[in-house]
Scaffold this active site. Structure first.
Site, short mmCIF file in Angstrom:
data_model
loop_
_atom_site.label_atom_id
_atom_site.label_comp_id
_atom_site.label_asym_id
_atom_site.label_seq_id
_atom_site.Cartn_x
_atom_site.Cartn_y
_atom_site.Cartn_z
NE ARG A 32 -0.97 15.89 1.36
CZ ARG A 32 -1.25 14.88 0.53
NH1 ARG A 32 -2.10 13.96 0.89
NH2 ARG A 32 -0.69 14.83 -0.65
CB CYS A 53 -4.33 4.72 -15.97
SG CYS A 53 -5.00 4.15 -14.39
CB THR A 277 -8.29 -7.21 7.06
OG1 THR A 277 -7.38 -7.23 8.16
CG2 THR A 277 -7.67 -6.47 5.88
CB ILE A 282 -3.96 -6.18 8.80
CG1 ILE A 282 -2.82 -6.69 9.72
CG2 ILE A 282 -3.58 -6.32 7.33
CD1 ILE A 282 -2.43 -8.14 9.47
CE1 TYR A 283 -6.16 0.08 10.20
CE2 TYR A 283 -7.99 1.04 8.97
CZ TYR A 283 -7.30 0.87 10.16
OH TYR A 283 -7.75 1.48 11.31
N GLY A 286 -7.94 -0.93 -2.38
CA GLY A 286 -7.66 -1.04 -3.82
C GLY A 286 -8.19 -2.31 -4.45
CG ASP A 287 -7.13 -3.00 -8.60
OD1 ASP A 287 -7.94 -2.06 -8.44
OD2 ASP A 287 -6.37 -3.10 -9.59
C1 LIG Z 1 -2.43 -1.01 -18.06
C2 LIG Z 1 -3.44 -0.55 -17.06
C3 LIG Z 1 -4.29 0.47 -17.40
C4 LIG Z 1 -5.26 0.88 -16.49
N1 LIG Z 1 -6.09 1.91 -16.83
C5 LIG Z 1 -7.00 2.35 -15.94
C6 LIG Z 1 -7.82 3.45 -16.23
O1 LIG Z 1 -7.71 4.05 -17.32
N2 LIG Z 1 -8.75 3.83 -15.31
C7 LIG Z 1 -8.88 3.19 -14.12
O2 LIG Z 1 -9.72 3.58 -13.30
N3 LIG Z 1 -8.09 2.16 -13.79
C8 LIG Z 1 -7.17 1.73 -14.67
N4 LIG Z 1 -6.36 0.68 -14.34
C9 LIG Z 1 -6.55 0.03 -13.04
C10 LIG Z 1 -5.85 0.80 -11.93
O3 LIG Z 1 -4.53 1.02 -12.30
C11 LIG Z 1 -5.95 0.02 -10.64
O4 LIG Z 1 -7.31 -0.10 -10.31
C12 LIG Z 1 -5.23 0.67 -9.49
O5 LIG Z 1 -3.89 0.94 -9.81
C13 LIG Z 1 -5.30 -0.24 -8.27
O6 LIG Z 1 -4.55 0.30 -7.24
P1 LIG Z 1 -3.92 -0.65 -6.14
O7 LIG Z 1 -3.17 0.23 -5.22
O8 LIG Z 1 -4.95 -1.54 -5.61
O9 LIG Z 1 -2.92 -1.58 -6.97
P2 LIG Z 1 -1.73 -1.17 -7.94
O10 LIG Z 1 -1.82 0.26 -8.33
O11 LIG Z 1 -1.69 -2.19 -9.01
O12 LIG Z 1 -0.45 -1.30 -7.03
C14 LIG Z 1 -0.11 -2.52 -6.43
C15 LIG Z 1 1.38 -2.56 -6.26
O13 LIG Z 1 1.67 -3.49 -5.25
C16 LIG Z 1 2.87 -4.12 -5.59
N5 LIG Z 1 2.92 -5.40 -4.85
C17 LIG Z 1 2.08 -6.44 -4.99
N6 LIG Z 1 2.41 -7.42 -4.13
C18 LIG Z 1 3.49 -6.96 -3.44
C19 LIG Z 1 4.29 -7.53 -2.42
N7 LIG Z 1 4.05 -8.74 -1.95
N8 LIG Z 1 5.29 -6.80 -1.94
C20 LIG Z 1 5.54 -5.56 -2.43
N9 LIG Z 1 4.82 -4.98 -3.39
C21 LIG Z 1 3.80 -5.68 -3.90
C22 LIG Z 1 2.81 -4.28 -7.09
O14 LIG Z 1 4.11 -4.40 -7.64
C23 LIG Z 1 2.11 -3.01 -7.51
O15 LIG Z 1 3.03 -2.03 -7.95
C24 LIG Z 1 -5.36 0.26 -15.22
C25 LIG Z 1 -4.49 -0.77 -14.88
C26 LIG Z 1 -3.52 -1.17 -15.79
C27 LIG Z 1 -2.58 -2.27 -15.41
#
Ligand SMILES: Cc1cc2nc3c(=O)[nH]c(=O)nc-3n(C[C@H](O)[C@H](O)[C@H](O)COP(=O)(O)OP(=O)(O)OC[C@H]3O[C@@H](n4cnc5c(N)ncnc54)[C@H](O)[C@@H]3O)c2cc1C
Length: 559
Positions: A32, A53, A277, A282-283, A286-287
């Site tokens: 965007r 989630c 970072t 490199i940024y 998330g988790d």
């Molecule tokens: C079952 C479940 C229920 C949840 N419920 C809630 C909720 O109700 N409320 C809430 O606030 N949070 C909830 N969470 C937590 C929330 O989903 C995460 O905090 C959020 O998705 C984190 O976002 P992210 O982008 O950091 O990681 P993610 O959304 O986990 O995405 C990371 C992605 O990176 C990919 N990846 C990793 N390493 C590589 C690599 N080397 N190359 C390519 N791809 C890669 C993975 O396959 C994954 O799909 C839940 C999580 C789960 C698993």
């Protein structure tokens, strides 16, 4: 600092690792802001932008259509946002100096290199896999593929399942397996379920699980998983055709470490307040990253979707040249366990105590809306605040309808720097079906004001025994009927409406004043003060005392 490269001024190449919460927020926001950028998203699983989630609800059949969890497809993202999305593709290497990532197909193993000017890491977290014999048999729930596998397991109609870990996902999974008709046991090594709550607040969740047929085993670790059972550290074997692990997550830092990027004190990727970072091109979001903690000013790990999404957006803003900052995190979270909702924000009492931070805690047990309007439900709210300046340090609420809104109001107040006593002056929407003219949040403000200005000296439930040992008497000011239905042992019943007449016979105290929820106790305490009698009000009344005593009886960890 590793070598940096001037961005390509014509068509900046941005590669994003991870195509779900943080990664996809960054990708779409970037588009965007910059129509010319070449944006590539690399995702290891077979899906992007899926609703992780919602996965537990798909497993239990509450969300019947798997397609509802898939919010976008690579094709739609190409059409709408011109994103070059590669699913089933894993980033297996980063050369930070050369500004390239190596990707490998998870289908045929083919590898290739993709150049970048800017890289965004959003790989999420990895589930903790403890070194328990037999853990290989345990199902985890992280991706759509995991959910599909678990869904098939459920379709095989296992008679008994054990969920290891009573955190958010463990409890949601337990509810959904029970919903699917399976006999479920939750095993938690901590003495309580849902440890982000304080123990007395978690009691109601455990009761709710038990009321719905879920067996809860707290304070005991799993020592082994056999083909048909989960063996506990105390020697018991729980039959289990299906075992689901939900023991927690840790930041996925493998790629960052590979690239020589610095980690923070908690083991997550260290980033500045724009998401960069230790390598400026490199940024990370998330988790996987450490967040600035709004309570301590330090850093902490917060694995929540809201934070990941907003960090993705903010990192994209910064990449696009905007002067933005990540807001510190307060860790606002919510979970539904059958008909009970638990929500929380900020720090809990256990954490404040462990950190040696001064605080005051107050509990209230208000109705979610006017008690005379049909369907009113009682909730419990706990507020933690600085005893000197009233800064709100945390809040927890457990109950039914309306719990979410109270915690969200308090979380908003915390973000805005509203003090605990200033909650009294928030002007909140009111009509009988929704609230009370004095909303539960306003009431917390009045209570905090009374504590902060010294009008009301409250006693915590776990202080009562020590005060009694020092000669204090518990004076229960509820009606005889309420008193008869349950009371603090050896307390004296002196109903509030008769207190003036009775006081000369009660002696000079000192008294711990107790009512059902703390409100009449406050009035009685004030009256006793006026009459020159030493008295302190029991915080949260009999209900909080009872929950605190129930929690204290919980087993301490075995194994
Ligand atoms: C079952 C479940 C229920 C949840 N419920 C809630 C909720 O109700 N409320 C809430 O606030 N949070 C909830 N969470 C937590 C929330 O989903 C995460 O905090 C959020 O998705 C984190 O976002 P992210 O982008 O950091 O990681 P993610 O959304 O986990 O995405 C990371 C992605 O990176 C990919 N990846 C990793 N390493 C590589 C690599 N080397 N190359 C390519 N791809 C890669 C993975 O396959 C994954 O799909 C839940 C999580 C789960 C698993």
């Amino acid at each position: 600092m590793p070598g940096t490269r001037e961005p390509n001024p014509t068509r900046r190449r941005i590669v994003i690792v991870g195509g779900v919460a943080g990664g996809m927020s960054a990708a779409t926001r970037l588009r965007r802001l910059d129509e010319s950028a070449q944006i590539t998203v690399v995702e290891r699983s077979g899906h992007v932008s899926y609703a992780n989630c919602g996965l537990p609800y798909y497993v239990g059949g509450v969300i019947p259509d798997e397609g509802d969890l898939l919010l976008q497809t690579p094709q739609r993202l190409l059409e709408r946002f011109r994103l070059d999305v590669h699913v089933d593709t894993e980033v297996v290497g980063i050369d930070a100096d050369a500004h390239t990532v190596t990707v490998r197909s998870t289908i045929d193993g083919a590898e290739r290199s993709i150049p970048f000017d800017t890289l965004v890491l959003s790989p999420g977290a990895v589930p903790v896999r403890p070194p328990i014999p037999g853990f290989d048999r345990v199902r985890l729930l992280r991706t759509v593929e995991d959910a599909q596998r678990l869904f098939r397991d459920v379709a095989d109609a296992p008679s008994a399942a054990v969920v290891i870990g009573a955190g958010f996902i463990g409890l949601e999974t337990a509810e959904n397996l029970a919903h699917a008709g399976i006999s479920v046991t939750v095993v938690e090594a901590a003495p309580q379920v849902l440890t982000p709550l304080d123990a007395e607040m978690a009691v109601r969740l455990e009761m709710e699980l038990t009321a719905h047929g879920v067996t809860v085993e707290t304070g005991v670790a799993v020592s082994e998983i056999t083909d048909h059972a989960v063996v506990l550290a105390d020697g018991r074997a729980l039959p289990a055709d299906l075992v689901v692990g939900s023991i927690g997550v840790r930041p996925d830092t493998r790629l960052a470490e590979m690239a020589g990027i610095e980690l923070g004190p908690n083991g997550g990727i260290a980033v500045n307040d724009a998401g960069q970072t230790s390598h400026p091109d490199i940024y990370a979001v998330g988790d996987a990253v450490e967040k600035a903690d709004s309570i301590s000013g330090g850093s902490s790990l917060v694995a929540l979707a809201n934070v990941a999404n907003r960090q993705g957006r903010r990192a994209a803003d910064h990449i696009a040249g905007r002067d933005v900052r990540f807001a510190p995190s307060i860790g606002t979270a919510i979970v539904k366990v059958f008909d009970v909702t638990a929500a929380m924000t900020g720090w809990n009492e256990r954490r404040l105590r462990a950190a040696g931070m001064p605080y005051r805690a107050i509990h209230s047990h208000p109705m979610n809306h006017a008690s005379y309007y049909p369907g009113a439900e009682q909730m419990t709210i706990k507020l933690l605040f600085d005893p000197v300046d009233g800064t709100i340090l945390g809040a927890q609420a457990v109950g039914g309808s309306g719990v979410d809104k109270r915690i969200d109001v308090i979380a908003t107040a915390m973000s805005a720097g509203v003090k605990a006593d200033e909650l009294a002056d928030l002007e909140l929407a009111y009509a009988p079906p929704f609230s009370s003219a004095k909303d539960p949040v306003n009431m917390l403000g009045y209570m905090a004001e009374n504590v902060l200005n010294g009008d009301c000296d409250v006693v915590a439930a776990d202080e009562v025994a020590a005060l009694r040992a020092q000669g204090w008497t518990v004076l229960d000011v509820r009606t005889p009927g309420e008193y008869a239905s349950g009371s603090i042992p050896d307390s004296v019943n002196a109903p509030l409406d008769e207190l003036r007449e009775m006081v000369s016979r009660l002696g000079n105290g000192p008294f711990v004043v107790c009512c059902q929820v703390g409100q009449r106790g406050h009035t009685a305490t004030q009256l006793l003060h006026e009459l020159g009698v030493t008295a302190r009000n029991l915080d949260g009344g009999y209900l909080t005392w009872r929950a605190t005593m129930t929690a204290a009886r919980h087993p301490q960890p075995v194994g």
